[in-house]
Every structure is written in structure tokens, then in C-alpha cells.
Design a protein around this motif. Structure first.
Motif, PDB file in Angstrom:
ATOM      1  N   SER A   1      -7.121  47.087  59.251  1.00 30.70           N
ATOM      2  CA  SER A   1      -8.546  46.759  59.233  1.00 30.70           C
ATOM      3  C   SER A   1      -9.072  46.954  57.811  1.00 30.70           C
ATOM      4  N   GLY A   2     -10.322  46.552  57.597  1.00 28.81           N
ATOM      5  CA  GLY A   2     -10.934  46.670  56.282  1.00 28.81           C
ATOM      6  C   GLY A   2     -10.376  45.680  55.279  1.00 28.81           C
ATOM      7  N   LEU A   3      -9.860  44.549  55.746  1.00 24.88           N
ATOM      8  CA  LEU A   3      -9.255  43.561  54.859  1.00 24.88           C
ATOM      9  C   LEU A   3     -10.301  42.617  54.281  1.00 24.88           C
ATOM     10  N   SER A   4     -10.064  42.149  53.066  1.00 24.96           N
ATOM     11  CA  SER A   4     -10.930  41.166  52.433  1.00 24.96           C
ATOM     12  C   SER A   4     -10.092  40.312  51.496  1.00 24.96           C
ATOM     13  N   ARG A   5     -10.453  39.045  51.393  1.00 24.06           N
ATOM     14  CA  ARG A   5      -9.732  38.087  50.553  1.00 24.06           C
ATOM     15  C   ARG A   5      -8.241  38.025  50.906  1.00 24.06           C
ATOM     16  N   VAL A   6      -7.998  38.105  52.197  1.00 28.26           N
ATOM     17  CA  VAL A   6      -6.650  37.969  52.737  1.00 28.26           C
ATOM     18  C   VAL A   6      -6.692  36.964  53.872  1.00 28.26           C
ATOM     19  N   ALA A   7      -5.636  36.182  54.008  1.00 31.15           N
ATOM     20  CA  ALA A   7      -5.549  35.223  55.109  1.00 31.15           C
ATOM     21  C   ALA A   7      -4.168  35.314  55.730  1.00 31.15           C
ATOM     22  N   VAL A   8      -4.050  34.773  56.924  1.00 32.78           N
ATOM     23  CA  VAL A   8      -2.766  34.747  57.622  1.00 32.78           C
ATOM     24  C   VAL A   8      -2.452  33.314  58.019  1.00 32.78           C
ATOM     25  N   VAL A   9      -1.219  32.900  57.741  1.00 31.83           N
ATOM     26  CA  VAL A   9      -0.721  31.594  58.169  1.00 31.83           C
ATOM     27  C   VAL A   9       0.367  31.864  59.193  1.00 31.83           C
TER      28      VAL A   9
END
Length: 294
Positions: free
Chosen positions: A235-243
Motif C-alpha cells: 500500500s502507499g504506492l504512487s507513480r506505479v502501474a501493473v501490467v
């Protein structure tokens, strides 16, 4: 392409002679999309080679690598006559963009003779064989499917923020292996979940009856294996994505979703093995393979 055979010259591997004193390499680089389709994937590489004799009748070897994985090697006859090497391509060696490399080594001349170069040839009859195979729900499997068709889904919000979303979509489709000529573009209306009728790529869109090993919400990310085992809980993620590779109504596709503020994707993004990739502006941070954990 002739049936199940593709000449390596059509994949960027120019037939030619190479002068070798001790070691030299010949390469062919190609996208999986140009060597797959209609349920077929690369099965083996067939190399027709010839090596000239040396003054001291020194030996020559050819070692075959597929994406830096050694898949075969042979001691060559140094008589200038064509000889064939047929090497199976293991499925785990396939990636989105592939490199076939043949490294030639020659035994140096004996005695006090000055070192000389002697030619080794990769002949025009060298080719790749493709065969029917299950593409699998992995990034490689999706790249093979996209060679035939693809539908790219985006939310309507993407149209209102084209300055950011167009580059994102360009890098994402390129990394996934979507062939532009074969692709269709579709805008998901409001909160509607589209039902794909073929291979798809969904960018920040949830598709109907989606089955995905990734669970997202605002700033929380959970990844689970197909067996149900937890792989990641953050948690607390930012400027991250998942494919990830998901399914919808029996159709397989690639799903992109960001957590928090979307990262700025670049051409450093490269999807290869596995079915889940955590990405940011630097490319892939971590990859997982929940289809074949071994």
C-alpha cells in the motif's frame, strides 16, 4: 513465409560470410509477432553453415544462442561444404523481441604462422520453423495473439488528457506487441465494462467478467498466484502501474492499471516473460510468472 518455414533473411538475419580469426558472431533480431500467428509459435531454428579449411586444419565450432540462452552447439567440418544444424527453441526462451545469435570459434593456426582470418558462412537456406502451439496466458502468448488481431480499450477520460495518455498508450502497446495494422481502438463509455470478442488490451478499463491475478484499488496492490498464494501485498504506492494478463469471457488480454498517480512510461518498458509486471518510469520493477512459477 512458406507454410511453417520463415527464412532467417526475412527476420533480419542477412546470409553472409564472416571472417573469423578466433571468435565472431552472426545475429538476427525479430519481433515475435512476425514469427507467429494462427496459433503457431517458433519451434526450431535450422542453420545451414559452411566453414573453410585453415592452413593447419584447425577446428571450428558454432554455438547457437536464443535470447542469450544456449540452445545448441556443433563442431563444424572445415571443408567448405554445407552442413545443417537443427535446434529446438525452448518455450521459456521466447520473449517479445528475440535475438538469435550464432557464435563461431576457430582454433588458432599452429606454430609460428601469423594469425589469419578464415571465412565461415551462414547460407540463405537457414530458416525458422514454426508450429501449432498453445500461446498461454503470458506476455509472450499475448504477443503471439496480437499478430492476428487486437482491440485496445481506453476510458473516455483518456480522450480528455491526450497529452499524457497518447504517449502512455504508444509505449504500452509497443511493449505488449500489439500490431497497429491489426488493431482496433474502442472507448469504454462511463463505467461500462466491455466484453472483448478476441485478444484485447485494456488500459485503465475493467472488462466484463474479468479474471485477473492482480487486485487494485486507490493505493493498494495485491498480487496472487493462480493457486491463490499471495505474491505481493503493498500500500502507499504512487507513480506505479501493473501490467497483467487476464481473461474475459474466454478471451485473453493484457490489462494495464495504475495505483495512485500514473507513472510516465517510456521506451524502457519491455514485457518479456511471465504474466505480471510492476512498472514505473524506469521500466519493469518486478516480474512474476503465475502460469509457470518454475
Amino acid at each position: 513465409m512458406h507454410g511453417d518455414v520463415i527464412a532467417l533473411s526475412d527476420l533480419g538475419g542477412v546470409p553472409r560470410s564472416i571472417d573469423v580469426q578466433s571468435i565472431s558472431s552472426w545475429t538476427a533480431r525479430f519481433d515475435l509477432a512476425v514469427a507467429s500467428g494462427d496459433g503457431r509459435l517458433p519451434e526450431s531454428v535450422v542453420l545451414d553453415l559452411a566453414a573453410s579449411p585453415t592452413l593447419s586444419n584447425g577446428a571450428a565450432t558454432a554455438t547457437v544462442y536464443f535470447n542469450d540462452v544456449m540452445i545448441g552447439a556443433k563442431l563444424l567440418n572445415v571443408d567448405g561444404v554445407r552442413q545443417r544444424i537443427a535446434v529446438p527453441i525452448p518455450r521459456y526462451a521466447l520473449v517479445r523481441t528475440n535475438e538469435l545469435r550464432v557464435t563461431f570459434r576457430r582454433q588458432p593456426d599452429a606454430g609460428c604462422q601469423a594469425p589469419q582470418n578464415y571465412p565461415v558462412a551462414v547460407l540463405p537456406t537457414s530458416h525458422l520453423r514454426i508450429a501449432k502451439a498453445s500461446a498461454g496466458n503470458t506476455f509472450v502468448g499475448m504477443a503471439a495473439r496480437y499478430a492476428t488481431s487486437a482491440t485496445v480499450y481506453v476510458p473516455r477520460a483518456y480522450l480528455d488528457d491526450s497529452l499524457n495518455t497518447v504517449p502512455r498508450l504508444a509505449y504500452l502497446t509497443d511493449a505488449a506487441g500489439v500490431a497497429p495494422v491489426q488493431a482496433k481502438f474502442a472507448v469504454a463509455q462511463d463505467q461500462a465494462a466491455p466484453a472483448p470478442d478476441g485478444p484485447f488490451l485494456a488500459a485503465d478499463v475493467k472488462v466484463a467478467d474479468e479474471e485477473n491475478p492482480v487486485v487494485y484499488n486507490a493505493d493498494h496492490l495485491t498480487l496472487s498466484a493462480r493457486s491463490g498464494d499471495m505474491l505481493l501485498d503493498m500500500s502507499g504506492l504512487s507513480r506505479v502501474a501493473v501490467v497483467s494478463v487476464a481473461t474475459s469471457g474466454g478471451q485473453s488480454g493484457t490489462v494495464y492499471r495504475s495505483t495512485g498517480t500514473a507513472p510516465v512510461l517510456t521506451d524502457k518498458l519491455a514485457l518479456s516473460r511471465g504474466d505480471i509486471a510492476v512498472v514505473d518510469h524506469t521500466g519493469v520493477l518486478k516480474q512474476f510468472d503465475t502460469v509457470d512459477p518454475d
